[in-house]
Design an enzyme around this catalytic site. Structure first.
Site, short mmCIF file in Angstrom:
data_model
loop_
_atom_site.label_atom_id
_atom_site.label_comp_id
_atom_site.label_asym_id
_atom_site.label_seq_id
_atom_site.Cartn_x
_atom_site.Cartn_y
_atom_site.Cartn_z
N LEU A 167 -6.74 -3.43 -9.29
CA LEU A 167 -6.54 -2.04 -9.70
C LEU A 167 -6.02 -1.27 -8.50
CD1 LEU A 167 -9.87 -1.23 -11.65
CD2 LEU A 167 -7.63 -1.77 -12.65
N ASP A 168 -5.19 -0.25 -8.75
CA ASP A 168 -4.75 0.61 -7.66
C ASP A 168 -5.96 1.27 -7.01
OD1 ASP A 168 -2.11 0.04 -8.14
OD2 ASP A 168 -1.66 1.94 -9.13
N ARG A 169 -5.80 1.61 -5.76
CA ARG A 169 -6.89 2.22 -5.00
C ARG A 169 -7.47 3.46 -5.68
NH1 ARG A 169 -6.54 3.69 1.47
NH2 ARG A 169 -8.71 4.38 1.72
N THR A 212 -7.34 4.21 -8.84
CA THR A 212 -7.74 3.98 -10.23
C THR A 212 -9.17 3.47 -10.27
OG1 THR A 212 -5.47 3.41 -10.81
CG2 THR A 212 -7.18 2.74 -12.35
#
Length: 334
Positions: free
Chosen positions: A148-150, A152
């Site tokens: 997951l993106d940081r 998110t």
């Protein structure tokens, strides 16, 4: 000689090592095996020696995505490590547990908070996986199933066995999982349901400003040779004043896919600092929304051991829920 990971050194000559793959690493990709074996070596260099053919599997050339089997012999060339520069700010990852959504002997599902990277690298000293390994020092195996993106938050899977990792990753690659996010976008999304099928291309920002060198993604023409097909399903969950809360299901897992697809429709995610409305983001920050409103809400998959269907949900974090509540119609709270 360097430490052998899950294997025995079958031999060495002129600084070259031959490493036998252990049972616990059967099914692992060659690039990931080497990144673990060559700790401290930059990732770009690892991929370079694979592409050059210096790395061999059973005496033959192999690609980064080659799946290793127990007993395979991997030729590892000598690699010069960069000089270490002591950084007084560099410290081991602190031990940290995260809210658990599901755990058994095969996997761990956590509710990742925003602002925490899933792993170290690219200027980040450590992430979720390093902190979990510190907190669970007795665990023999902990590996990220996906990312997951940081910024998110939401459902993140960690495998506790090699067999679980390969089976779960096979499901992700085969698009057999259901990944649904909650995203708050600017403006009134025009239709209740929409399929966005637009190819995406990754690039590095050029120039000499502060964004130079950053990874970005853009929509490209369907006939663009660098475009990767990307499919996003959008469903309106709630109208929240001048915003719309969307349920977004991705059929492909491209970098920044949801962010770029939604922005391409004229409705960027609230608080998105890369593809959003920068002036609006400043006012949102003053309102209390201090990060991007994107949350990995639901994940469906088959259990790697039993094959039974699993459906996990992570509720909206309190900061996002409070922002949504402030904009919800008084007659129908979120």
């Amino acid at each position: 000689m360097k430490r052998i990971i899950g294997a025995a050194a079958a031999g060495s000559q002129g600084g070259v090592k031959t490493v036998a793959v252990g049972e616990e690493f059967a099914g692992q990709r060659l690039d990931n095996f080497l990144l673990r074996e060559l700790k401290g070596v930059p990732k770009t260099h690892v991929y370079r020696i694979i592409r050059s053919g210096e790395v061999r599997v059973n005496k033959g050339r192999a690609g980064a995505d080659t799946r290793l089997e127990a007993g395979d012999l991997v030729r590892v060339p000598p690699v010069r490590l960069p000089e270490r520069v002591t950084d007084p700010a560099a410290r081991p990852a602190p031990a940290r547990e995260f809210p658990v959504l599901l755990e058994d002997e095969h996997l761990l599902a956590i509710d990742k908070p925003a602002g925490v990277a899933v792993h170290g690298g690219s200027g980040v000293s450590f992430g979720v996986i390093e902190q979990l390994r510190q907190a669970r020092s007795a665990a023999r195996f902990l590996e990220l199933v996906h990312r997951l993106d940081r910024e998110t938050s939401g459902v993140l899977l960690v495998a506790k066995r090699r067999s679980a990792l390969t089976r779960l990753q096979d499901q992700f690659r085969g698009r057999e999982t259901g990944k649904t996010y909650l995203a708050l976008v600017v403006g009134a999304w025009p239709v209740n349901k929409k399929v966005i099928d637009l190819p995406l291309h990754k690039f590095m920002v050029a120039g000499d400003d502060e964004a130079a060198g950053e990874r970005r993604v853009k929509v490209v023409a369907r006939d663009d040779p660098d475009g990767m097909r990307s499919i996003t399903l959008v469903k309106v969950a709630r109208r929240l004043g001048s915003y719309t809360l969307l349920e977004v299901t991705i059929k492909t897992g491209r970098t920044h896919q949801i962010r770029v697809h939604l922005a391409s429709q004229g409705h960027p995610i609230a608080g998105d600092d890369k593809y959003g409305d920068f002036e609006l983001n400043k006012s949102l920050h003053r309102e209390g929304l201090k990060r991007m409103f994107l949350h990995a809400w639901r994940l469906q998959f088959q259990h790697p051991a039993s094959g039974e269907p699993v459906a996990l949900e992570a509720p909206l974090p309190s900061d996002l829920q409070q922002f949504a509540d402030r904009h919800a119609p008084t007659s129908a709270p979120v």
